[in-house]
Design a protein around this motif. Structure first.
Motif, PDB file in Angstrom:
ATOM      1  N   VAL A  71     -10.194  -5.987   7.615  1.00  0.00           N
ATOM      2  CA  VAL A  71      -8.859  -5.613   7.696  1.00  0.00           C
ATOM      3  C   VAL A  71      -7.317  -5.145   7.276  1.00  0.00           C
ATOM      4  N   LEU A  72      -7.189  -6.894   5.665  1.00  0.00           N
ATOM      5  CA  LEU A  72      -6.686  -6.363   4.874  1.00  0.00           C
ATOM      6  C   LEU A  72      -6.989  -4.938   4.200  1.00  0.00           C
ATOM      7  N   ASP A  77      -5.971   0.291   1.364  1.00  0.00           N
ATOM      8  CA  ASP A  77      -6.664   1.100   0.326  1.00  0.00           C
ATOM      9  C   ASP A  77      -5.448   1.998   0.705  1.00  0.00           C
ATOM     10  N   SER A  78      -5.339   3.148  -0.152  1.00  0.00           N
ATOM     11  CA  SER A  78      -5.398   4.558  -0.453  1.00  0.00           C
ATOM     12  C   SER A  78      -5.500   5.432   0.614  1.00  0.00           C
ATOM     13  N   ASP A  79      -6.998   5.263   0.693  1.00  0.00           N
ATOM     14  CA  ASP A  79      -7.427   6.637   1.138  1.00  0.00           C
ATOM     15  C   ASP A  79      -7.514   6.635   2.130  1.00  0.00           C
ATOM     16  N   VAL A  80      -7.438   5.066   2.894  1.00  0.00           N
ATOM     17  CA  VAL A  80      -7.339   4.943   4.643  1.00  0.00           C
ATOM     18  C   VAL A  80      -6.127   4.939   4.712  1.00  0.00           C
ATOM     19  N   GLN A  81      -4.988   4.063   4.085  1.00  0.00           N
ATOM     20  CA  GLN A  81      -3.621   5.197   4.618  1.00  0.00           C
ATOM     21  C   GLN A  81      -3.403   6.981   4.448  1.00  0.00           C
ATOM     22  N   LEU A  95     -11.967   6.445   9.941  1.00  0.00           N
ATOM     23  CA  LEU A  95     -13.120   5.117  10.152  1.00  0.00           C
ATOM     24  C   LEU A  95     -13.501   5.512   9.411  1.00  0.00           C
ATOM     25  N   GLU A  96     -14.034   6.356   8.921  1.00  0.00           N
ATOM     26  CA  GLU A  96     -15.017   6.954   7.721  1.00  0.00           C
ATOM     27  C   GLU A  96     -14.070   5.742   6.491  1.00  0.00           C
ATOM     28  N   ALA A  97     -13.114   6.186   6.270  1.00  0.00           N
ATOM     29  CA  ALA A  97     -12.992   5.356   5.136  1.00  0.00           C
ATOM     30  C   ALA A  97     -12.229   4.171   5.189  1.00  0.00           C
ATOM     31  N   VAL A  98     -12.039   3.468   6.336  1.00  0.00           N
ATOM     32  CA  VAL A  98     -11.806   2.379   6.348  1.00  0.00           C
ATOM     33  C   VAL A  98     -13.625   1.555   6.356  1.00  0.00           C
ATOM     34  N   TRP A  99     -14.675   1.958   6.491  1.00  0.00           N
ATOM     35  CA  TRP A  99     -16.440   1.388   6.138  1.00  0.00           C
ATOM     36  C   TRP A  99     -15.691   1.980   4.852  1.00  0.00           C
ATOM     37  N   ASN A 100     -15.898   2.744   4.264  1.00  0.00           N
ATOM     38  CA  ASN A 100     -15.919   2.937   2.588  1.00  0.00           C
ATOM     39  C   ASN A 100     -15.250   2.039   1.724  1.00  0.00           C
ATOM     40  N   ALA A 101     -14.028   1.286   2.478  1.00  0.00           N
ATOM     41  CA  ALA A 101     -13.527   0.390   1.795  1.00  0.00           C
ATOM     42  C   ALA A 101     -14.058  -1.307   1.529  1.00  0.00           C
ATOM     43  N   THR A 389     -10.896  -3.626  -5.193  1.00  0.00           N
ATOM     44  CA  THR A 389      -9.337  -4.573  -4.181  1.00  0.00           C
ATOM     45  C   THR A 389      -8.914  -5.147  -5.120  1.00  0.00           C
ATOM     46  N   SER A 390      -7.628  -5.373  -4.418  1.00  0.00           N
ATOM     47  CA  SER A 390      -6.961  -6.451  -4.795  1.00  0.00           C
ATOM     48  C   SER A 390      -8.231  -8.361  -4.837  1.00  0.00           C
ATOM     49  N   ILE A 391      -7.729  -8.935  -6.147  1.00  0.00           N
ATOM     50  CA  ILE A 391      -8.655 -10.100  -5.855  1.00  0.00           C
ATOM     51  C   ILE A 391      -8.033 -10.716  -5.106  1.00  0.00           C
ATOM     52  N   ASP A 392      -5.987 -11.255  -5.210  1.00  0.00           N
ATOM     53  CA  ASP A 392      -5.744 -12.387  -3.594  1.00  0.00           C
ATOM     54  C   ASP A 392      -6.550 -11.875  -2.181  1.00  0.00           C
ATOM     55  N   ILE A 393      -7.188 -10.884  -2.058  1.00  0.00           N
ATOM     56  CA  ILE A 393      -8.350 -10.860  -0.908  1.00  0.00           C
ATOM     57  C   ILE A 393      -9.122 -12.182  -0.706  1.00  0.00           C
ATOM     58  N   ILE A 394      -9.751 -12.187  -2.088  1.00  0.00           N
ATOM     59  CA  ILE A 394     -10.424 -13.559  -1.716  1.00  0.00           C
ATOM     60  C   ILE A 394      -9.672 -14.920  -1.445  1.00  0.00           C
ATOM     61  N   LEU A 395      -8.281 -14.688  -1.823  1.00  0.00           N
ATOM     62  CA  LEU A 395      -7.227 -16.070  -2.229  1.00  0.00           C
ATOM     63  C   LEU A 395      -6.788 -16.303  -0.356  1.00  0.00           C
ATOM     64  N   VAL A 396      -6.825 -14.553   0.319  1.00  0.00           N
ATOM     65  CA  VAL A 396      -6.566 -14.904   1.841  1.00  0.00           C
ATOM     66  C   VAL A 396      -7.337 -15.584   2.668  1.00  0.00           C
ATOM     67  N   VAL A 397      -8.807 -14.917   2.049  1.00  0.00           N
ATOM     68  CA  VAL A 397     -10.354 -15.096   2.515  1.00  0.00           C
ATOM     69  C   VAL A 397     -10.273 -16.987   2.933  1.00  0.00           C
TER      70      VAL A 397
END
Length: 437
Positions: A71-72, A77-81, A95-101, A389-397
């Motif tokens: 979700v994050l 993602d800029s394409d999703v936005q 939905l396609e942009a979400v899947w790709n990201a 994507t941002s490396i911070d996503i790993i910290l969030v997970v």
């Protein structure tokens, strides 16, 4: 006929059902040693609830964390936005942009942690899995150390400081001694274990003899260890002569370093084999030895353990020493395995991540080993994942995993799983028969 009602929860005389410090019905004196206060009692109960969770809860916690990360990733993602700006006109684009990201990010995580199917050579293709095991080695060793403490009902939060002291002892023996190859690396590894054992033993002695809270003591020892290594790297004994950088002399890789299991450019070293041996040793200690029974008994109910003749004070000290020794070996994996020098950041965040590893593995040796490999994969894969994507996503997970394993009822409620304490429902026919009878 007696007016007393039966006590189904515990057997008569069970010390767990009496006020703290009370004597048994058969007489005697109150149990010696520091008694747990209300806060420590609640801490033990919370730790026991976390460690008693099922493997399914741990697995679902990981799944939820990855979903939250997805979700994050999509939101950032800029394409999703951009596609979300005209969602109601063409929702398929969003939905396609979400899947790709999400796919690109987690594909990069897989390629960086397991197998890089886009690599131009077999060596580069399989290097990610070796990096995962390299990162996992200190996590497994430190996680096993904390798991031993958790099984004894002790919240050892001092893995960071114990890793640092282990690295200090191991590095000093490594670069200061001139010994034959096998003897040198063995003494350096034993020195690392000794450093961690001493640092954790301080907390164990204070806990056993004065009743000091091990959480506070170990956290304070973390800070002391951090500033201690910073000071040592300014002294002549630990600093490279003439260098302005706070770094120790190089540890000779020919005699004092863990040998590589594969040739360069692979970094996987024999410390991983040590982690496997430590996993087996901890399993034997906890599940097959008398000492392990005493550790588990003291963790389940220290008052009942005292009544059974177990010296809880001795168990506390011994458990913290063993826990610290394993964390010290995690420090040796850093200085003798990958870095080959002592620096102020030698422990990185392994000591804190090891807490999550031990809890995710339910403080079981095999579970802790697998959890260490998982977090090693997150570290290794995060390097390539940050290109998407941002490396911070790993910290969030990782943080969400911590949150969920600390709250098993939350995971059960999300997936509508029954509570382990819930009584099975009776069938209507059986209930009707019982009422009729």
């Amino acid at each position: 006929m007696s007016d007393e009602t039966p006590r189904p929860a515990t057997e008569p005389g069970d010390p767990a059902d009496r006020p703290e410090g009370a004597t048994a019905r058969t007489g005697g004196t109150p149990a010696a040693g520091p008694q747990d206060g209300p806060i420590e009692t609640r801490t033990r109960e919370l730790l026991r609830e976390i460690l008693s969770g099922s493997w399914l809860v741990s697995l679902l916690a990981i799944v939820l964390a990855l979903l939250a990360g997805a979700v994050l990733i999509a939101v950032a993602d800029s394409d999703v936005q951009e596609a979300a700006g005209y969602f109601f006109a063409r929702p398929a684009d969003t939905l396609e942009a979400v899947w790709n990201a999400v796919y690109a990010a987690y594909e990069a995580l897989f390629r960086g942690a397991v197998y890089d199917f886009r690599a131009d050579s077999p060596t580069r293709a399989i290097r990610p899995v070796t990096e995962t095991l390299t990162f996992a080695t200190p996590l497994i060793l430190a996680g096993l150390g904390l798991a031993v403490a958790f099984r004894a009902g002790l919240l050892n939060i001092g893995g960071q400081g114990q890793i640092i002291l282990g690295a200090v002892f191991g590095a000093f023996i490594g670069f200061s001694a001139d010994l034959p190859v096998v003897l040198h690396v063995t003494l350096a590894a034993l020195g690392a274990a000794l450093g961690g054992a001493i640092w954790a033993g301080i907390a164990g002695v204070l806990k056993a003899k004065t009743g000091a809270n091990e959480v506070i003591v170990t956290i304070m020892l973390n800070n002391i260890g951090l500033y201690l290594v910073a000071y040592l790297l300014t002294t002549q004994a630990f600093r490279v002569p003439g260098s302005p950088n706070p770094i120790s002399p190089q540890i000779p890789t020919e005699t004092a370093a863990y040998p590589l299991l594969l040739e360069a450019p692979f970094r996987l070293h024999a410390g991983f084999l040590l982690a496997i041996l430590a996993t087996g040793a901890v399993w034997w200690l906890l599940d097959r030895s008398t000492t392990g029974f005493e550790i588990r008994a003291a963790g389940a109910n220290p008052h009942a353990a005292r009544t059974a003749g177990i010296s809880v004070d001795r168990v506390v000290i011994l458990t913290m020493v063993v826990s610290g020794a394993l964390c010290g070996l995690a420090g040796s994996a850093q200085v003798l395995g990958t870095e080959h020098v002592l620096t102020g950041g030698v422990a990185a965040s392994y000591g804190f991540d090891a807490i999550t590893v031990a809890l995710l593995g339910r403080s079981k040796p095999v579970g802790t080993f697998l959890a260490g490999v998982l977090f090693g994969a997150l570290r290794a894969g995060g390097v390539l994942m940050q290109s998407e994507t941002s490396i911070d996503i790993i910290l969030v997970v990782q943080s969400i995993i911590v949150l969920l394993i600390a709250a098993p009822p939350l995971v059960r409620s999300v997936f509508r799983l029954p509570s382990p304490d819930a009584r099975p429902r009776r069938r209507a026919g059986a209930a009707t028969t019982e009422v009729t009878a």
